[in-house]
Design a protein around this motif. Sequence first.
Motif, short mmCIF file in Angstrom:
data_model
loop_
_atom_site.label_atom_id
_atom_site.label_comp_id
_atom_site.label_asym_id
_atom_site.label_seq_id
_atom_site.Cartn_x
_atom_site.Cartn_y
_atom_site.Cartn_z
N UNK A 36 -139.21 14.83 43.36
CA UNK A 36 -138.55 15.08 42.19
C UNK A 36 -139.45 16.03 41.31
N UNK A 37 -140.49 16.24 41.79
CA UNK A 37 -141.49 17.30 40.70
C UNK A 37 -142.44 17.90 41.86
N UNK A 38 -141.99 19.00 42.27
CA UNK A 38 -142.71 19.65 43.09
C UNK A 38 -144.34 19.83 43.08
N UNK A 39 -144.40 20.21 41.78
CA UNK A 39 -145.77 20.65 41.30
C UNK A 39 -146.63 19.22 41.28
N UNK A 40 -146.15 18.27 41.06
CA UNK A 40 -146.91 16.89 40.88
C UNK A 40 -147.16 16.32 42.34
N UNK B 169 -142.09 28.46 48.57
CA UNK B 169 -140.77 29.46 48.53
C UNK B 169 -139.58 28.60 47.99
N UNK B 170 -138.63 29.35 47.50
CA UNK B 170 -137.27 28.91 46.82
C UNK B 170 -136.36 29.40 47.84
N UNK B 171 -135.18 28.52 48.11
CA UNK B 171 -133.88 28.79 48.71
C UNK B 171 -132.57 28.54 47.89
N UNK B 172 -131.81 29.40 48.07
CA UNK B 172 -130.44 28.88 47.16
C UNK B 172 -129.38 29.80 48.02
N UNK B 173 -128.24 29.83 47.04
CA UNK B 173 -127.15 30.45 47.71
C UNK B 173 -126.21 29.74 48.52
N UNK C 237 -124.74 20.01 49.83
CA UNK C 237 -124.91 19.68 48.43
C UNK C 237 -124.35 20.82 47.54
N UNK C 238 -123.27 20.59 47.09
CA UNK C 238 -122.50 21.77 46.24
C UNK C 238 -123.50 22.46 45.10
N UNK C 239 -123.60 23.81 45.25
CA UNK C 239 -124.27 24.33 44.26
C UNK C 239 -126.13 24.20 44.39
N UNK C 240 -126.29 23.75 45.61
CA UNK C 240 -127.82 23.37 45.88
C UNK C 240 -128.54 24.66 45.93
N UNK C 241 -129.91 24.26 45.18
CA UNK C 241 -131.03 25.29 45.37
C UNK C 241 -132.27 24.35 45.64
N UNK D 89 -139.72 19.10 49.30
CA UNK D 89 -138.63 19.88 48.79
C UNK D 89 -138.33 19.27 47.54
N UNK D 90 -138.29 19.88 46.31
CA UNK D 90 -137.33 19.63 44.97
C UNK D 90 -136.29 20.09 44.90
N UNK D 91 -134.95 19.40 44.91
CA UNK D 91 -133.65 19.83 45.04
C UNK D 91 -133.14 20.24 43.40
N UNK D 92 -132.39 21.12 43.38
CA UNK D 92 -131.55 21.37 41.98
C UNK D 92 -130.16 21.58 42.70
N UNK D 93 -129.24 20.59 42.34
CA UNK D 93 -129.44 19.40 41.40
C UNK D 93 -130.07 18.42 42.15
N UNK D 94 -130.59 17.22 41.36
CA UNK D 94 -131.31 16.11 42.02
C UNK D 94 -130.32 15.19 42.67
N UNK D 95 -130.64 14.22 43.43
CA UNK D 95 -129.78 13.53 43.97
C UNK D 95 -129.92 12.14 43.43
N UNK D 96 -129.49 11.06 44.23
CA UNK D 96 -129.88 9.68 43.59
C UNK D 96 -131.37 9.37 43.78
N UNK D 97 -131.86 8.64 42.62
CA UNK D 97 -133.33 7.93 42.99
C UNK D 97 -133.31 6.62 43.66
N UNK D 98 -133.98 7.00 44.90
CA UNK D 98 -134.26 5.86 45.79
C UNK D 98 -135.92 5.34 45.91
N UNK D 99 -136.51 5.72 45.24
CA UNK D 99 -137.91 5.54 45.24
C UNK D 99 -138.42 4.24 45.34
N UNK D 100 -139.46 3.85 46.05
CA UNK D 100 -140.17 2.44 45.97
C UNK D 100 -139.49 1.62 46.95
#
Length: 143
Positions: free
Chosen positions: A17-21, A38-42, A51-55, A71-82
């Motif tokens: 959810x947070x690449x830096x962290x 690196x970043x990827x989009x398009x 994933x529509x509009x994903x980067x 990988x940190x996606x935009x938009x984020x997906x569902x939270x399934x942690x834990x």
Amino acid sequence: MSNDVTPSAHHYGITVSDLDESLAFYRDILDLDVLAEFDVGGEAFAEGVGVAGASASFAHLDAGGARIELVEYDPEGDDRRGGTVNDTGATHLGLSVPDVEAFHESLPDDVETIADGPRTTESGTTILFVRDPDGNPVEILDA
């Protein structure tokens, strides 16, 4: 299958959810070397991952011959942690260290472990599961 199309491992991916962290955890706590960021989009990327509009923002780390991809996606997906490691579809990363007890003692107090310390299994392997900042299980085992 002919050898020219037989797959070989390239990387093991973990969505965060947070690449830096997460990068700080894998780099600073687990001591993995950063190979690339690196970043990827398009449109081709969005279609490729379904994933529509994903980067996404990526970090590749060296885990002693295995490449780990955060990988940190935009938009984020569902939270399934834990989740637990026995959930169908669950994944975990396994990393070996020379001394699991010493590794456990070196962890900062805020790193969550699944048990209160290493355990030696019936097979004789000493294991310790820790959780990354998103709750993903990481198995530390003796080399």
